[in-house]
Each structure stands twice: as structure tokens, then as C-alpha cells.
Design an enzyme around this catalytic site. Sequence first.
Site: not given
Ligand code: ADP
Length: 299
Positions: A14, A41-42, A44, A141, A184, A219, A249-250
Site C-alpha cells: 500500500a 508494489g512492483k 502487484a 522486493e 534501468n 532508457l 518500468g513495471d
Molecule cells: P524505470 O521506471 O524502471 O526506471 P524507465 O523510466 O526506463 O524505467 O521506463 C521504462 C520504459 O517506459 C522505457 O524504456 C520507455 O520505453 C518507457 N518510458 C518511460 N519514460 C518515458 C517517456 N518520458 N516517454 C516515452 N516513453 C517512456
Amino acid sequence: MDDYDLLVVGSANADLVIGVERRPAPGETVLGSDLVVHPGGKGANQAVAAARLGARTALLARVGDDDHGRLLLSAQHTAGVDTAGVLVGGAPTGVALITVDPSGDNSIVVSPGANGRLTPKDVRDAEHLLRGSRVVSAQLEIPLETVVELVRSLPAGTRFVLNPSPPRPLPAELLAACDPLIVNEHEARVIAGGALDGAPEDWARALLALGPRSVVVTLGAQGALVARGDTVSRVPSVQVDAVDTTGAGDAFTAALAWRLGAGASLADAAAYAARVGAAAVTRPGAQESFPTAAEVEAL
Ligand code: ADP
């Protein structure tokens, strides 16, 4: 016949969020905004993201026998996740206490609670779930020993996807099971032991040398890249107006795992996942921001 396209093994928390003008110094009290409670939570998050895309999804996790646990289960049910594998009790539901200041910076204290009590035995007892799942995904986690037991328990031919978050050095046995390891930049550095020079393509090669069958580096707004064998390729980023990157990312990991199970190549699955991640950042929140397949098509 598989029962599930994706089994997610991981955490359920939560998220308790309070806005503050500034953080309290030691011994001080400050007043904040009304409390907002979000399911998070990653583990969920990944399960909700996959189910919302249409994947037949199950979650193996542990929550407390309390209101937060019921909130989390309800969010899973609403998204269509099978929660027969969610264990209840043993400790309070995991909680993240989050303060957000006016600049948008977060300070977070996590109490793992029941997530820390998801044991290797819980994984062994879920053999029927593992047998019925095409792809299994995990994060960090929950206890590392539980994730190691998970890869030992995988039936032959079951694909395993790991997002090692929060990151820590990984045993060779766990790395060898990852197809792919999804990181990442921050996670890449920790997994690689701190030394990562050059371009992201070089990091991907350095991570591959540690033993995973494939690697995906995300990225942010720059998209992602995928690496397998001698080949490293860029996944195009999708241009959107980002509102809140929480949970991107999730959503990316869940979408990638689901498409891999459906037979997509790593590059195609990652390209789809990049669209899902991009859609997720156009809306605030984590689980609330995850798109349906139709919304991904419309992007
Ligand atoms: P995390 O949240 O694990 O740090 P990222 O920020 O790299 O992961 O985001 C995961 C994926 O989501 C990226 O590889 C991209 O494909 C997409 N993403 C994240 N932020 C953006 C953004 N500002 N614009 C477009 N796509 C994004």
C-alpha cells in the site's frame, strides 16, 4: 494448455502518500495534505499491467490480513488478475510511506511487512501455478532466497523474466535463468558491480557477459535496447507528453513478458513494451495509469 500467460511473483504494497511543504527535521512535526492510499508494489503493479492488456495473469504474493491487504486484492480483482496464489497473513501488508514536496521530490520509507515473509516454501507450494504458466516474472522486493528458489522450481521450458529492483548483486544461478534481465541505468550499475563505461550498448554487453540469456536496458524517454548473443539493437522510443513516470518500468516489464509468451521476438516484444511504458507515463499514478491493449493501439 497453459492456464496463464504470465505468473508474477513479487511484492504488493500500500502506497501512503502525503504532500508536504517541507520535510520535518529530527524531532519536528509538520502538517501535510490529506492522505491518499494507492495500491502498489512492483509485483502487484506488473500483474495489473499485464491483465489490463488482456493477458491471463496470476499473482503469487503475500499480504497481511488487514485493510491494506484487502485494498490490494480488490485492485487485482478489478484488473482481472487471478489471486488464488496470494497468501494472506504472517505480517502486516507491506507499506510505502511517501512524502512529496512541492518540487515533486519523493522521500520514501518502505516497510516490507508480508512481502518479506514470502518464503521459498511458499514458492514450492505453488507448483501448480508454476506448471500452468507460460512466462514467470519476478522483482527483488521479496527475499532474494525466494527468487532463487523460484528459478530452481521452474518447469523446463518456462520462460523467466527478472527486473532486479531494488538492485543488488545477483548469484550466477539466478542471472543464468534470466531471459531477459531487464534493468534501468541505476540497476545496471549495481548488477555490474559499479563499473559501467561507455554507451548503453556497452553496458548491455557487460551485463550479458555475467550470464543472462538476454538483456533489456530501459532508457526512460530514450526508449530501450535489447541484447542477445552478439546482437545489440535499439528499441525506438515513443514520443509522448510525460505526466508521471511512476510504474513505467513495471508496465514495460509486464508487457514484454506477456508478448514473449505469445511468441514475439525479443525486439518486437520490447517495441510493444515501449509503447505500453509510454502510455503509462501520460497518466498520473502507477496501477491507475496502465493502458488497455486498445489504448496502446491508439497511441
Ligand atoms: P524505470 O521506471 O524502471 O526506471 P524507465 O523510466 O526506463 O524505467 O521506463 C521504462 C520504459 O517506459 C522505457 O524504456 C520507455 O520505453 C518507457 N518510458 C518511460 N519514460 C518515458 C517517456 N518520458 N516517454 C516515452 N516513453 C517512456
